[in-house]
Design a protein around this motif. Structure first.
Motif, PDB file in Angstrom:
ATOM      1  N   SER A 233       0.873  -1.185   0.000  1.00 38.59           N
ATOM      2  CA  SER A 233       0.000   0.000   0.000  1.00 38.59           C
ATOM      3  C   SER A 233       0.904   1.227   0.000  1.00 38.59           C
ATOM      4  O   SER A 233       2.083   1.126   0.351  1.00 38.59           O
ATOM      5  N   PRO A 234       0.382   2.390  -0.390  1.00 42.91           N
ATOM      6  CA  PRO A 234       1.248   3.582  -0.449  1.00 42.91           C
ATOM      7  C   PRO A 234       1.948   3.859   0.880  1.00 42.91           C
ATOM      8  O   PRO A 234       3.119   4.216   0.902  1.00 42.91           O
ATOM      9  N   ALA A 235       1.222   3.702   1.995  1.00 48.72           N
ATOM     10  CA  ALA A 235       1.825   4.001   3.311  1.00 48.72           C
ATOM     11  C   ALA A 235       2.196   2.702   4.027  1.00 48.72           C
ATOM     12  O   ALA A 235       1.400   1.764   4.075  1.00 48.72           O
ATOM     13  N   THR A 236       3.392   2.671   4.588  1.00 47.43           N
ATOM     14  CA  THR A 236       3.815   1.528   5.407  1.00 47.43           C
ATOM     15  C   THR A 236       3.091   1.594   6.754  1.00 47.43           C
ATOM     16  O   THR A 236       2.936   2.680   7.315  1.00 47.43           O
ATOM     17  N   ARG A 237       2.649   0.443   7.243  1.00 50.01           N
ATOM     18  CA  ARG A 237       1.956   0.404   8.550  1.00 50.01           C
ATOM     19  C   ARG A 237       2.875  -0.173   9.628  1.00 50.01           C
ATOM     20  O   ARG A 237       3.569  -1.169   9.364  1.00 50.01           O
ATOM     21  N   PRO A 238       2.825   0.383  10.850  1.00 52.27           N
ATOM     22  CA  PRO A 238       3.570  -0.241  11.951  1.00 52.27           C
ATOM     23  C   PRO A 238       2.954  -1.603  12.297  1.00 52.27           C
ATOM     24  O   PRO A 238       1.730  -1.743  12.280  1.00 52.27           O
ATOM     25  N   LEU A 239       3.798  -2.596  12.588  1.00 54.90           N
ATOM     26  CA  LEU A 239       3.266  -3.929  12.916  1.00 54.90           C
ATOM     27  C   LEU A 239       2.853  -4.013  14.386  1.00 54.90           C
ATOM     28  O   LEU A 239       1.854  -4.643  14.712  1.00 54.90           O
ATOM     29  N   ASN A 240       3.628  -3.375  15.240  1.00 55.35           N
ATOM     30  CA  ASN A 240       3.289  -3.389  16.668  1.00 55.35           C
ATOM     31  C   ASN A 240       2.641  -2.060  17.042  1.00 55.35           C
ATOM     32  O   ASN A 240       3.306  -1.030  17.070  1.00 55.35           O
ATOM     33  N   SER A 241       1.343  -2.096  17.310  1.00 51.27           N
ATOM     34  CA  SER A 241       0.628  -0.871  17.730  1.00 51.27           C
ATOM     35  C   SER A 241       0.257  -0.955  19.204  1.00 51.27           C
ATOM     36  O   SER A 241      -0.591  -0.196  19.668  1.00 51.27           O
ATOM     37  N   ARG A 242       0.843  -1.887  19.920  1.00 50.79           N
ATOM     38  CA  ARG A 242       0.428  -2.083  21.319  1.00 50.79           C
ATOM     39  C   ARG A 242       0.838  -0.891  22.184  1.00 50.79           C
ATOM     40  O   ARG A 242       1.977  -0.424  22.080  1.00 50.79           O
TER      41      ARG A 242
END
Ligand code: NAP
Length: 280
Positions: free
Chosen positions: A243-252
């Motif tokens: 996707s255009p934006a990378t997402r953080p894997l750990n959002s805890r």
């Protein structure tokens, strides 16, 4: 006695609209400001809004995470420059501001839940713009509180839950990432917490999310099971969906700091989610 008046910027958004109803129930007098009549990037609009209430809650934001990659100027104007200017106007007026921020200020590479003192390293433009907003607010010298929230869902917005249900109802088999972990958090619960803080007006930074952690995949299975939907849910990886934006894997988030101020324990993510599903 007059009800305490709060100006809710972004008052018709997903969080803002729940905050409007919860705050009204709790004896506040909310006034809502949102596009098209109110533009947070317009200093005159902001001055007028700030003059109308003793406390200001900023829920207005550019929230299109992928869109921010192609419209960075717009994201920075709304999420950063406007927030710094809002802070300056709040300082001049001698008022107090609650500003909402996000887990996307972190890169998600830690193997621990994030505490407020962890260094922020955003990995996409939206996260960078929100972090810049936090920094400009701190520089403005006003009295403020920042509450970072994550994985929110509510009745007045498009979110993970509503998008998942749209895809499921269209009869599509669902592939959902199992390597993003966080805490699904109802905007109703965020709103209740904001109302508690409005009473003491702390000047601090807090993380707030529902208790417990879950992957997006397990969250999706929970939703489908609760609604007894006949749809397959298969796990996949974030890297399977560029996707255009990378997402953080750990959002805890570690929410111990805010928990100490709250009158009740933070609810586990499943309870508000089940109530939300019952309202759809
Ligand atoms: N949703 C999440 O998962 C999530 C996670 C972490 C943090 N947050 C944060 O939570 C806060 C509330 O977001 P939300 O989830 O309620 O998103 P939302 O539904 O998109 O609400 C944002 C509101 O701000 C308005 N807005 C946008 N640009 C504006 C401008 N220039 N002037 C005035 N208002 C403007 C939007 O209007 P339009 O709809 O007309 O654009 C919308 O009503 C934001 O600070 C967001 O960064 C959200």
């Amino acid at each position: 006695m007059d009800k305490p008046r709060i100006a809710i910027l972004g008052g018709r958004g997903m969080l803002g609209s729940d905050l409007a109803s919860v705050s009204r129930e709790q004896g506040f007098d909310p006034i809502l400001f949102d596009l098209p009549g109110f533009d947070i990037t317009n200093a005159d609009h902001v001055r007028q809004a700030v003059s109308r209430a003793g406390m200001i809650v900023n829920c207005a934001a550019y929230t299109n995470v992928d869109g921010a990659e192609s419209e960075p100027e717009w994201a920075f104007q709304v999420n950063a420059e406007a927030v710094g200017r809002l802070g300056a106007i709040v300082r001049e007026a001698g008022k107090w501001l609650m500003h909402i921020s996000t887990d996307f200020v972190f890169d998600g590479k830690s193997d621990q839940p994030y505490v407020e003192t962890d260094s922020a390293h955003p990995i996409n433009t939206y996260g960078k713009s929100k972090l810049a907003g936090e920094e400009l607010l701190a520089e403005s010298g006003c009295r403020y509180c920042i509450m970072r929230v994550e994985w929110t869902y509510g009745l007045a917005g498009n979110n993970f839950v509503t998008k998942l249900l749209q895809r499921a109802r269209a009869g599509n088999a669902l592939k959902v990432v199992d390597d993003q972990v966080g805490s699904p958090t109802a905007t109703l619960e965020v709103s209740k917490t904001i109302c508690e803080l409005l009473k003491s007006q702390p000047e601090d930074l807090f993380h707030f999310a529902a208790a417990g952690y879950v992957s997006r995949y397990d969250m999706a299975k929970c939703i489908v099971n609760k609604l007894s939907m006949d749809v397959d849910v298969a796990p996949c990886k974030t890297s399977d969906f560029p996707s255009p934006a990378t997402r953080p894997l750990n959002s805890r988030f570690d929410c111990s700091k805010i928990s100490r101020l709250l009158s009740e324990p933070i609810k586990h993510w499943q309870e508000p989610l089940e109530r939300f599903l019952g309202q759809l």
